[in-house]
Design an enzyme around this catalytic site. Structure first.
Site, PDB file in Angstrom:
ATOM      1  N   GLY A  98      43.815  42.019  41.628  1.00 35.96           N
ATOM      2  CA  GLY A  98      44.508  42.727  43.186  1.00 35.96           C
ATOM      3  C   GLY A  98      46.051  41.466  42.737  1.00 35.96           C
ATOM      4  O   GLY A  98      46.801  40.879  41.920  1.00 35.96           O
ATOM      5  N   GLY A 146      40.126  40.442  40.432  1.00 37.79           N
ATOM      6  CA  GLY A 146      40.162  42.128  40.692  1.00 37.79           C
ATOM      7  C   GLY A 146      39.478  42.910  39.809  1.00 37.79           C
ATOM      8  O   GLY A 146      38.647  43.712  40.358  1.00 37.79           O
ATOM      9  N   GLU A 169      41.648  31.540  39.138  1.00 37.52           N
ATOM     10  CA  GLU A 169      41.996  31.243  39.990  1.00 37.52           C
ATOM     11  C   GLU A 169      42.561  30.088  40.343  1.00 37.52           C
ATOM     12  O   GLU A 169      43.008  29.960  41.072  1.00 37.52           O
ATOM     13  CB  GLU A 169      40.949  32.174  41.426  1.00 37.52           C
ATOM     14  CG  GLU A 169      41.273  33.329  40.767  1.00 37.52           C
ATOM     15  CD  GLU A 169      40.344  34.070  39.898  1.00 37.52           C
ATOM     16  OE1 GLU A 169      40.051  35.878  39.669  1.00 37.52           O
ATOM     17  OE2 GLU A 169      40.055  33.495  39.933  1.00 37.52           O
ATOM     18  N   ASP A 177      37.250  34.824  43.185  1.00 38.85           N
ATOM     19  CA  ASP A 177      35.808  36.091  44.312  1.00 38.85           C
ATOM     20  C   ASP A 177      35.385  36.792  42.982  1.00 38.85           C
ATOM     21  O   ASP A 177      34.681  37.043  42.244  1.00 38.85           O
ATOM     22  CB  ASP A 177      37.160  35.772  45.152  1.00 38.85           C
ATOM     23  CG  ASP A 177      38.097  36.557  44.581  1.00 38.85           C
ATOM     24  OD1 ASP A 177      38.988  36.432  43.394  1.00 38.85           O
ATOM     25  OD2 ASP A 177      38.739  37.284  46.025  1.00 38.85           O
TER      26      ASP A 177
END
EC number: 3.1.2.4
Length: 386
Positions: A98, A146, A169, A177
């Site tokens: 992302g 992402g 991350e 995530d």
């Protein structure tokens, strides 16, 4: 009205027209650019999604997420669409994640973009995981964050020798995530816990050997594979699997090499089976091998808060459904946005690039159970619901 007033009015009218024309062009160019960030095409029997930001390693924007979600739902209902293919433009990346720098900057400017971005991204991850049509992700090049969420929950994931997988991350004050809490604890042994906490990078055929990809294909055959899939007539899931299997079987690159972590799996399973990050660190110290000490050095650079969140996320996620995991991760994402470490991680790695984040708290023992519990707390009516 005198001639001078007429000229003045005409002049103002023309200036107004020019301004409107410019604004119209700006709106159009903005829309066009945004529209071209992702290409959605019906080709043969398939719907084809192309992430089209190669200069930005195909990093996901909110607009891309919205377009993909909407089209995915349409193709799912279309009797003439038999499979969905997703790929990245260019040779460098499938999708590097992302666009987190934009998210961080928007949060600092009090634009409240994060709740919308993460909610819609996780909704898309779930749509991929529950897609009623065969879903083929061609994960060629960098596939992180992402990008993993857009591929790993789908039925078929095809890696090439240029695939570079990671969930990095914890290095930016976040957590793995996009459903990481679902797929990572389900990898062999404690491999997923190791990948989540260290951000370790897997390359090429190892992405397949780890169980993240379902097939491996030489990159020079990727275009041919796509053409063969598109040429299928009303294919079943089995027809698609058969084509992928044929290409996988013919692939020669690194076929005889063993999994790069094979020799370390006993250590990984032993050290990363501990119930706390402190215990994992202690076990790595006790092991004392060069591999263990290297991982120790890596873990010590990560956000202490992120490390503790991540371990609990995976432990809890191991017995949850994908939807339950995404609801949990939405709570975590919003807590991270309110905190210090995510914005500091983005600053240190992506903005100033000094690679020296100042985590708060800076020590694992300062991250209390109360802090952790607050991250996992329900958001009530603001929770992510499916």
């Amino acid at each position: 009205m005198g001639q001078r007033e007429v000229w003045r009015l005409m002049s103002r009218f023309n200036a107004f027209k020019r301004t409107n024309t410019i604004l119209h062009h700006l709106r159009m160019s903005k829309h066009t650019d945004a529209a071209e960030d992702v290409l959605l095409e019906k080709k043969g029997c398939a719907g084809v999604i192309t992430l089209n930001r190669p200069k930005f390693l195909n990093a996901l924007t909110l607009n891309m997420i919205r377009q993909i979600y909407s089209q995915l739902k349409k193709w799912e209902q279309d009797p003439e669409t038999f499979l969905i293919i997703i790929k990245g433009a260019g040779e460098k990346a499938f999708c590097a994640g992302g666009d987190i720098r934009v998210i961080s900057e928007a949060e600092k400017a009090k634009q409240n973009m994060a709740p919308v971005f993460f909610r819609e991204e996780y909704m898309l991850n779930n749509a991929v995981g529950s897609c009623q049509k065969p879903y083929v992700a061609l994960i060629h090049g960098i596939t992180m964050g992402g990008g993993v969420g857009l591929s790993v929950h789908g039925q078929f994931r095809v890696a090439t020798e240029k695939c570079l997988f990671a969930m990095p991350e914890t290095a930016i004050g976040l957590f793995p995530d996009v459903g990481g809490g679902y797929f990572l604890p389900r990898l062999q042994g404690k491999l997923g816990y190791f990948l989540a906490l260290t951000g370790f990078r897997l390359k090429g055929r190892d992405v397949y050997r780890a169980g993240i990809a379902t097939h491996f294909v030489d990159s020079e055959k990727l275009t041919m594979l796509e053409e063969d899939l598109l040429a299928l007539k009303s294919p079943s899931k089995e027809n698609i699997a058969s084509v992928l299997e044929n290409y996988h079987t013919e692939s020669k690159i690194d076929r005889d090499k063993s999994f790069m972590l094979e020799e370390h799996m006993d250590k990984i399973n032993s050290c990363f089976s501990a119930n706390t990050v402190e215990e994992i660190i202690e076990k790595l110290k006790q092991d004392g091998s060069s591999f263990a000490l290297e991982q120790l050095k890596v873990i010590n650079k990560m956000s202490p808060t992120s490390l503790k969140i991540t371990l609990r996320q995976l432990m809890e996620g191991s017995s949850k459904t994908l939807q339950e995991v995404l609801t949990m991760e939405y709570r975590l994402s919003q807590a991270c946005m309110r905190g210090h470490d995510f914005h500091e991680g983005v600053r240190a790695l992506l903005i100033d690039k000094d690679q020296s984040p100042k985590w708060k708290p800076a020590d694992l023992k300062e991250v209390t159970d109360e802090d952790l519990n607050n991250h996992f707390k329900s958001l009530g009516s603001n929770d992510l619901k499916f």
